[in-house]
Design an enzyme around this catalytic site. Structure first.
Site, PDB file in Angstrom:
ATOM      1  N   SER A 137       0.844  -1.196   0.000  1.00 37.33           N
ATOM      2  CA  SER A 137       0.000   0.000   0.000  1.00 37.33           C
ATOM      3  C   SER A 137       0.879   1.245   0.000  1.00 37.33           C
ATOM      4  O   SER A 137       2.054   1.184   0.375  1.00 37.33           O
ATOM      5  CB  SER A 137      -0.862   0.010   1.274  1.00 37.33           C
ATOM      6  N   TYR A 150      -2.478  -1.484  10.247  1.00 33.03           N
ATOM      7  CA  TYR A 150      -2.498  -1.699   8.788  1.00 33.03           C
ATOM      8  C   TYR A 150      -1.185  -1.234   8.165  1.00 33.03           C
ATOM      9  O   TYR A 150      -0.548  -1.961   7.389  1.00 33.03           O
ATOM     10  CB  TYR A 150      -3.680  -0.914   8.212  1.00 33.03           C
TER      11      TYR A 150
HETATM   12  P1  NAD Z   1     -11.894  -5.181  -0.424  1.00 33.78           P
HETATM   13  O1  NAD Z   1     -12.233  -5.085   1.005  1.00 33.78           O
HETATM   14  O2  NAD Z   1     -12.956  -4.926  -1.436  1.00 33.78           O
HETATM   15  O3  NAD Z   1     -11.250  -6.601  -0.781  1.00 33.78           O
HETATM   16  C1  NAD Z   1     -10.532  -7.363   0.132  1.00 33.78           C
HETATM   17  C2  NAD Z   1     -10.847  -8.824  -0.125  1.00 33.78           C
HETATM   18  O4  NAD Z   1     -10.052  -9.616   0.791  1.00 33.78           O
HETATM   19  C3  NAD Z   1     -12.325  -9.168   0.155  1.00 33.78           C
HETATM   20  O5  NAD Z   1     -12.835  -9.949  -0.892  1.00 33.78           O
HETATM   21  C4  NAD Z   1     -12.249  -9.951   1.460  1.00 33.78           C
HETATM   22  O6  NAD Z   1     -13.286 -10.908   1.618  1.00 33.78           O
HETATM   23  C5  NAD Z   1     -10.904 -10.606   1.337  1.00 33.78           C
HETATM   24  N1  NAD Z   1     -10.390 -11.071   2.634  1.00 33.78           N
HETATM   25  C6  NAD Z   1     -10.412 -10.425   3.823  1.00 33.78           C
HETATM   26  N2  NAD Z   1      -9.893 -11.209   4.786  1.00 33.78           N
HETATM   27  C7  NAD Z   1      -9.531 -12.366   4.187  1.00 33.78           C
HETATM   28  C8  NAD Z   1      -8.938 -13.573   4.645  1.00 33.78           C
HETATM   29  N3  NAD Z   1      -8.619 -13.749   5.943  1.00 33.78           N
HETATM   30  N4  NAD Z   1      -8.695 -14.551   3.751  1.00 33.78           N
HETATM   31  C9  NAD Z   1      -9.019 -14.387   2.434  1.00 33.78           C
HETATM   32  N5  NAD Z   1      -9.593 -13.287   1.952  1.00 33.78           N
HETATM   33  C10 NAD Z   1      -9.853 -12.286   2.813  1.00 33.78           C
HETATM   34  O7  NAD Z   1     -10.703  -4.137  -0.623  1.00 33.78           O
HETATM   35  P2  NAD Z   1      -9.632  -3.924  -1.810  1.00 33.78           P
HETATM   36  O8  NAD Z   1      -9.388  -2.466  -1.912  1.00 33.78           O
HETATM   37  O9  NAD Z   1     -10.002  -4.667  -3.025  1.00 33.78           O
HETATM   38  O10 NAD Z   1      -8.330  -4.572  -1.124  1.00 33.78           O
HETATM   39  C11 NAD Z   1      -7.443  -5.418  -1.821  1.00 33.78           C
HETATM   40  C12 NAD Z   1      -6.040  -5.193  -1.289  1.00 33.78           C
HETATM   41  O11 NAD Z   1      -5.608  -3.875  -1.644  1.00 33.78           O
HETATM   42  C13 NAD Z   1      -5.898  -5.280   0.232  1.00 33.78           C
HETATM   43  O12 NAD Z   1      -4.693  -5.944   0.566  1.00 33.78           O
HETATM   44  C14 NAD Z   1      -5.809  -3.837   0.663  1.00 33.78           C
HETATM   45  O13 NAD Z   1      -5.130  -3.677   1.889  1.00 33.78           O
HETATM   46  C15 NAD Z   1      -5.056  -3.249  -0.503  1.00 33.78           C
HETATM   47  N6  NAD Z   1      -5.168  -1.793  -0.652  1.00 33.78           N
HETATM   48  C16 NAD Z   1      -6.391  -1.194  -0.822  1.00 33.78           C
HETATM   49  C17 NAD Z   1      -6.468   0.192  -0.984  1.00 33.78           C
HETATM   50  C18 NAD Z   1      -7.773   0.909  -1.197  1.00 33.78           C
HETATM   51  O14 NAD Z   1      -7.810   2.158  -1.114  1.00 33.78           O
HETATM   52  N7  NAD Z   1      -8.867   0.245  -1.489  1.00 33.78           N
HETATM   53  C19 NAD Z   1      -5.289   0.943  -0.970  1.00 33.78           C
HETATM   54  C20 NAD Z   1      -4.069   0.297  -0.794  1.00 33.78           C
HETATM   55  C21 NAD Z   1      -4.017  -1.071  -0.651  1.00 33.78           C
END
Ligand code: NAD
Length: 261
Positions: A137, A150
């Site tokens: 991230s 986080y």
């Molecule tokens: P999201 O919440 O839509 O997706 C996260 C997914 O991970 C969901 O489908 C959830 O069910 C799954 N998940 C959660 N816990 C889990 C577990 N224990 N085992 C398996 N699956 C699990 O959010 P996103 O934005 O698509 O996040 C994807 C990645 O991107 C994450 O690692 C997040 O930290 C990272 N990220 C997101 C952002 C943002 O602004 N959205 C920014 C930087 C990084």
């Protein structure tokens, strides 16, 4: 010719958000994809729609990783790609963060990535090499108040990426990290999860977020999950054949610095 023809790739957290877009794009580019998540109904439905295979995988559990590898190898004979995308976010000041909350974030975000590397790297090596893409991230490269647990795990993922790249290069495995800024998914916009409660289906909240990011982000908008998926594709395919051990920032210029005007 797809960019991932002949590849077998497991994407964690792929039932929705960035993982969903990665699964969609990878299938479109010719890969056999394992959609892995704890959201079974959503994951099954997506896999059916795009012609992938769903596997229940809680990334924090080693036995789930073993079962997922067994499912992949019994279906496709091998596996040569992993996108460690699953993650969770909790908001709290460090001094108010309960130990259990801190440990849960570590267990999913950091231990989950460690277990993914540990379990799949031998399989990828046995397949003759391949790729691992870890999702860190913006908050893995700079501090961000209120998301201490986080941010700590995302910094750790960059460390794991570098060490894994060093240890696995000789086995033909490249390991890189994506570092998204603000991306328009349920994580940054929870209104998306309950469209019934929001007649605009999350669009109003998206607009509010866009207002915020217009001020914060040089490119003037929140990112789209499809844009992160294209970076994950680049790091999984041959276009990045001489790149390993690197964090790739995809944030609309947010990390470049601050503007004084
Ligand atoms: P999201 O919440 O839509 O997706 C996260 C997914 O991970 C969901 O489908 C959830 O069910 C799954 N998940 C959660 N816990 C889990 C577990 N224990 N085992 C398996 N699956 C699990 O959010 P996103 O934005 O698509 O996040 C994807 C990645 O991107 C994450 O690692 C997040 O930290 C990272 N990220 C997101 C952002 C943002 O602004 N959205 C920014 C930087 C990084």
């Amino acid at each position: 010719m797809g960019k991932l023809d002949g590849r077998v790739v497991l994407v964690t957290g792929a039932a929705r958000g960035q993982g969903e877009q990665e699964a969609r794009l990878f299938v479109a580019e010719g890969a056999e994809v394992l959609v892995a998540d704890v959201l079974d109904d959503q994951g099954e439905a997506l896999a059916k729609e795009i012609g992938a295979r769903y596997v229940h995988l809680d990334v924090s559990l080693e036995e789930d990783w073993r079962a997922a590898v067994a499912a992949a190898t019994s279906a496709y004979g091998r596996i040569d790609g992993l996108v460690n995308n699953a993650g969770i976010l909790r908001f709290n000041e460090l001094v108010d963060t309960p130990l259990e909350e801190f440990q849960r974030v570590v267990q999913v975000n950091q231990v989950g990535v460690f277990l993914g590397i540990k379990t799949l790297a031998p399989e990828i090596a046995a397949a003759g090499g391949g790729t691992i893409v870890n999702t860190a991230s913006y908050a893995g490269l700079t501090g961000m108040a209120m998301v201490g647990a986080y941010s700590a795990t995302k910094h750790a993922i960059i460390g794991l990426t570098r060490v894994a790249a060093l240890e696995l290069a000789a086995k033909g495995i490249r390991v890189n990290a994506v570092c998204p800024g603000a991306i328009d998914t349920a994580m940054s916009n929870p209104a998306r999860l309950d469209p019934g409660a929001d007649p605009t289906g999350g669009a109003a909240a998206s607009e509010a977020l866009d207002g915020l990011y217009r001020k914060l982000v040089p490119l003037g908008r929140i990112g789209r999950p499809e844009e992160v998926a294209r970076l994950a594709l680049f790091l999984t395919g041959e276009d990045s054949s001489y790149i390993t051990g690197q964090p790739f920032v995809i944030d609309g210029g947010w990390l470049a610095g601050v503007s004084v005007l």
